[in-house]
Design an enzyme around this catalytic site. Sequence first.
Site, PDB file in Angstrom:
ATOM      1  N   HIS A  29      -6.356  12.822  -6.363  1.00 45.71           N
ATOM      2  CA  HIS A  29      -7.482  12.906  -7.298  1.00 45.71           C
ATOM      3  C   HIS A  29      -8.810  12.805  -6.551  1.00 45.71           C
ATOM      4  O   HIS A  29      -9.776  13.472  -6.892  1.00 45.71           O
ATOM      5  CB  HIS A  29      -7.396  11.765  -8.322  1.00 45.71           C
ATOM      6  CG  HIS A  29      -6.174  11.835  -9.160  1.00 45.71           C
ATOM      7  ND1 HIS A  29      -6.182  12.259 -10.463  1.00 45.71           N
ATOM      8  CD2 HIS A  29      -4.871  11.564  -8.867  1.00 45.71           C
ATOM      9  CE1 HIS A  29      -4.948  12.238 -10.952  1.00 45.71           C
ATOM     10  NE2 HIS A  29      -4.138  11.809 -10.000  1.00 45.71           N
ATOM     11  N   ASP A 120       4.568 -17.289 -13.341  1.00 48.12           N
ATOM     12  CA  ASP A 120       3.539 -17.766 -12.428  1.00 48.12           C
ATOM     13  C   ASP A 120       2.349 -18.296 -13.232  1.00 48.12           C
ATOM     14  O   ASP A 120       2.065 -17.809 -14.329  1.00 48.12           O
ATOM     15  CB  ASP A 120       3.092 -16.582 -11.570  1.00 48.12           C
ATOM     16  CG  ASP A 120       2.135 -16.979 -10.466  1.00 48.12           C
ATOM     17  OD1 ASP A 120       2.625 -17.359  -9.390  1.00 48.12           O
ATOM     18  OD2 ASP A 120       0.913 -16.916 -10.674  1.00 48.12           O
ATOM     19  N   VAL A 344       5.490 -13.344  11.070  1.00 47.91           N
ATOM     20  CA  VAL A 344       6.458 -14.222  11.731  1.00 47.91           C
ATOM     21  C   VAL A 344       7.231 -15.003  10.672  1.00 47.91           C
ATOM     22  O   VAL A 344       6.799 -15.101   9.524  1.00 47.91           O
ATOM     23  CB  VAL A 344       5.756 -15.222  12.678  1.00 47.91           C
ATOM     24  CG1 VAL A 344       5.035 -14.500  13.797  1.00 47.91           C
ATOM     25  CG2 VAL A 344       4.788 -16.123  11.910  1.00 47.91           C
ATOM     26  N   SER A 366       2.335 -23.396   3.260  1.00 43.11           N
ATOM     27  CA  SER A 366       2.284 -23.818   4.661  1.00 43.11           C
ATOM     28  C   SER A 366       2.360 -25.330   4.777  1.00 43.11           C
ATOM     29  O   SER A 366       3.035 -25.860   5.656  1.00 43.11           O
ATOM     30  CB  SER A 366       0.993 -23.307   5.318  1.00 43.11           C
ATOM     31  OG  SER A 366       1.009 -21.892   5.367  1.00 43.11           O
ATOM     32  N   GLU A 369       5.878 -26.415   4.239  1.00 42.88           N
ATOM     33  CA  GLU A 369       6.727 -26.049   5.384  1.00 42.88           C
ATOM     34  C   GLU A 369       6.510 -27.007   6.544  1.00 42.88           C
ATOM     35  O   GLU A 369       7.455 -27.408   7.223  1.00 42.88           O
ATOM     36  CB  GLU A 369       6.433 -24.603   5.810  1.00 42.88           C
ATOM     37  CG  GLU A 369       7.010 -23.577   4.839  1.00 42.88           C
ATOM     38  CD  GLU A 369       6.334 -22.217   4.894  1.00 42.88           C
ATOM     39  OE1 GLU A 369       6.600 -21.385   4.016  1.00 42.88           O
ATOM     40  OE2 GLU A 369       5.515 -21.987   5.816  1.00 42.88           O
TER      41      GLU A 369
HETATM   42  N1  UDP Z   1       3.901 -16.492   6.231  1.00 40.55           N
HETATM   43  C1  UDP Z   1       4.899 -16.161   7.118  1.00 40.55           C
HETATM   44  N2  UDP Z   1       4.604 -15.341   8.169  1.00 40.55           N
HETATM   45  C2  UDP Z   1       3.354 -14.839   8.395  1.00 40.55           C
HETATM   46  C3  UDP Z   1       2.329 -15.205   7.475  1.00 40.55           C
HETATM   47  C4  UDP Z   1       2.638 -16.022   6.417  1.00 40.55           C
HETATM   48  O1  UDP Z   1       6.048 -16.592   6.969  1.00 40.55           O
HETATM   49  O2  UDP Z   1       3.160 -14.107   9.359  1.00 40.55           O
HETATM   50  C5  UDP Z   1       4.245 -17.326   5.069  1.00 40.55           C
HETATM   51  C6  UDP Z   1       3.943 -18.787   5.267  1.00 40.55           C
HETATM   52  O3  UDP Z   1       5.000 -19.425   5.944  1.00 40.55           O
HETATM   53  C7  UDP Z   1       3.780 -19.264   3.838  1.00 40.55           C
HETATM   54  C8  UDP Z   1       3.171 -18.068   3.134  1.00 40.55           C
HETATM   55  O4  UDP Z   1       3.447 -16.947   3.964  1.00 40.55           O
HETATM   56  O5  UDP Z   1       5.047 -19.516   3.265  1.00 40.55           O
HETATM   57  C9  UDP Z   1       1.684 -18.214   2.937  1.00 40.55           C
HETATM   58  O6  UDP Z   1       1.456 -19.059   1.852  1.00 40.55           O
HETATM   59  P1  UDP Z   1       0.338 -20.203   1.856  1.00 40.55           P
HETATM   60  O7  UDP Z   1       0.423 -20.869   0.533  1.00 40.55           O
HETATM   61  O8  UDP Z   1       0.505 -21.064   3.050  1.00 40.55           O
HETATM   62  O9  UDP Z   1      -1.019 -19.472   2.057  1.00 40.55           O
HETATM   63  P2  UDP Z   1      -1.687 -18.151   1.420  1.00 40.55           P
HETATM   64  O10 UDP Z   1      -1.302 -17.057   2.341  1.00 40.55           O
HETATM   65  O11 UDP Z   1      -1.150 -17.987   0.031  1.00 40.55           O
HETATM   66  O12 UDP Z   1      -3.135 -18.480   1.479  1.00 40.55           O
HETATM   67  N1  UDP Z   2      -3.331  14.656   1.893  1.00 31.93           N
HETATM   68  C1  UDP Z   2      -3.841  14.565   3.164  1.00 31.93           C
HETATM   69  N2  UDP Z   2      -3.205  13.762   4.051  1.00 31.93           N
HETATM   70  C2  UDP Z   2      -2.084  13.073   3.719  1.00 31.93           C
HETATM   71  C3  UDP Z   2      -1.573  13.158   2.414  1.00 31.93           C
HETATM   72  C4  UDP Z   2      -2.211  13.980   1.531  1.00 31.93           C
HETATM   73  O1  UDP Z   2      -4.854  15.179   3.492  1.00 31.93           O
HETATM   74  O2  UDP Z   2      -1.545  12.342   4.572  1.00 31.93           O
HETATM   75  C5  UDP Z   2      -4.040  15.455   0.919  1.00 31.93           C
HETATM   76  C6  UDP Z   2      -3.335  16.755   0.590  1.00 31.93           C
HETATM   77  O3  UDP Z   2      -3.754  17.751   1.464  1.00 31.93           O
HETATM   78  C7  UDP Z   2      -3.829  17.030  -0.813  1.00 31.93           C
HETATM   79  C8  UDP Z   2      -4.094  15.674  -1.402  1.00 31.93           C
HETATM   80  O4  UDP Z   2      -4.075  14.744  -0.311  1.00 31.93           O
HETATM   81  O5  UDP Z   2      -5.077  17.697  -0.791  1.00 31.93           O
HETATM   82  C9  UDP Z   2      -3.065  15.272  -2.429  1.00 31.93           C
HETATM   83  O6  UDP Z   2      -1.830  15.195  -1.852  1.00 31.93           O
HETATM   84  P1  UDP Z   2      -0.525  15.045  -2.733  1.00 31.93           P
HETATM   85  O7  UDP Z   2      -0.416  16.204  -3.633  1.00 31.93           O
HETATM   86  O8  UDP Z   2       0.597  14.762  -1.790  1.00 31.93           O
HETATM   87  O9  UDP Z   2      -0.851  13.677  -3.534  1.00 31.93           O
HETATM   88  P2  UDP Z   2      -0.808  13.320  -5.085  1.00 31.93           P
HETATM   89  O10 UDP Z   2      -1.657  14.309  -5.817  1.00 31.93           O
HETATM   90  O11 UDP Z   2       0.614  13.332  -5.485  1.00 31.93           O
HETATM   91  O12 UDP Z   2      -1.431  11.940  -5.116  1.00 31.93           O
END
Ligand code: UDP
Ligand code: UDP
Length: 454
Positions: A29, A120, A344, A366, A369
């Site tokens: 679009h 949630d 990670v 975190s 954990e």
């Molecule tokens: N986490 C992870 N690997 C990453 C980044 C984040 O496992 O590379 C996990 C982290 O252990 C935690 C959650 O993603 O469980 C992040 O939640 P948190 O409430 O600590 O912080 P938020 O990202 O929501 O601010």
């Molecule tokens: N397109 C692009 N690079 C991309 C994917 C799409 O330039 O990696 C362009 C494509 O040439 C077309 C437009 O995005 O002009 C819409 O692509 P497509 O019909 O796949 O997307 P949709 O309309 O389903 O969102």
Amino acid sequence: ATKSLLGELNGGGASRPHVMFIPSAGMGHLLPFFRFIASLARHDDDVDISVVTVLPTVSAAEADHFSGLFAAFPRVRRVDFPSHDRDPFIVRWEALRRSAHLIGPLIAGAAPRVSAVITDVTLTSHVIPIAKKLGVQCHVLFISCATIKKAEQGPGAGVGAVDIPGVRRIPESCLPQPLLDLNKQFTKQFIDNGRENINADGILVNTFDALEPAALAALRDGKVVPGFPFPPVYAIGPLRSVVDKEDSSSSSPVVAWLDKQPARSVVYVAFGNRSAVSHAHIREIAAGLEASGCRFLWVLKTTKVDRDDTAELTDVLGEGFLERLHQQQGQGQGQHGMVTKEWVDQEALLKHASVGLYLSHSGWNSVTEAAAAGVPLLAWPRGGDHRVNHWSWDGEDWLVTGEEIAEKVKEVMSDAAVRARATRTGEEAAMAVAEGGTSYRSMQQFVSSLKKAT
Ligand code: UDP
Ligand code: UDP
């Protein structure tokens, strides 16, 4: 350089037309819009052009193409859509809420019959009434700590102070800034969800009694909303990973590196999955970690959404920093460090014997954990409600210097009392979830309440 066709047609006397484009989303679009806008802009510079830009874009490609358009045609005005939250995660919550009417049929049509829904806290104001109407229990799985907040209408238009019964009162000035504006959709939803919580059949919290005794007691004593019975509160944490992994991640380079470090010698540094750290701060953290003389494992994210994170480590940290790390490693010197941008398995890493400290943004997952792993946590609250713990609010991004970081890291790393307390917390966490522990029993109570209702 282009001729003004309209000017010619109108004999030069007419006022300049101003066209405002309101495109939708999706590259299919947007591209034709961008192309038409470019074509119009090239065709005639006597037409004013504005483009309404809804933020955030759905994809990185969209963002790139918007920037490309405005860069190529500086005279095309960009009009940011004002009512939209920039945070892509909040936009997703909004989308969920707007589709809430579809949840009723989903619950009603499920087989076997649904006896309880667990949702949630950001969705309660929509989901609880729907569940009630269908005669289905509705519980809230609260993903933060037990200090569920009660918002009071203060004098004037403000939110007012927030009382955490049994714990403390937080003055308005210490609240997250986005919550102070009652006209904001986010704030309205936040308050609606908060009010609806008392109608839940139960609140499940990722905590355990030994970790937050005062807050849990206050919640259970009905002090939250005087005159209203608060739903049962089940402290069922710390929640553990989906798969029981003994050595599922031992093949990763990060774990291989940790395996080579002495016990409790490494500072693990990570700020959650959606806390972008500014480049200025990254440089201070780098300087601080280096100056601390401690080994460190740094999980570095530079953007809120991982797919946007295309920065190269060398560009962010500077050549010198990474080179020095490699040299030290080569020469077998004391300090070794590792920086990664990958996702990670943080829960597993925190349990690794080499980790001695967690420098954390203190997101609740975190924190739990670290508690479960018995690792001391040096808290650096950075955004959202994290800074409520801080008692002050100094603007969006205030700079903590490398020296301060180094000093604190050294201080906590060498503090035997802190380490002992963290170890004890780890033991309490293990006891809570073990058979017969407080969280284990909470889970039993929760399950039996479900069975009673079925
Ligand atoms: N986490 C992870 N690997 C990453 C980044 C984040 O496992 O590379 C996990 C982290 O252990 C935690 C959650 O993603 O469980 C992040 O939640 P948190 O409430 O600590 O912080 P938020 O990202 O929501 O601010
Ligand atoms: N397109 C692009 N690079 C991309 C994917 C799409 O330039 O990696 C362009 C494509 O040439 C077309 C437009 O995005 O002009 C819409 O692509 P497509 O019909 O796949 O997307 P949709 O309309 O389903 O969102």
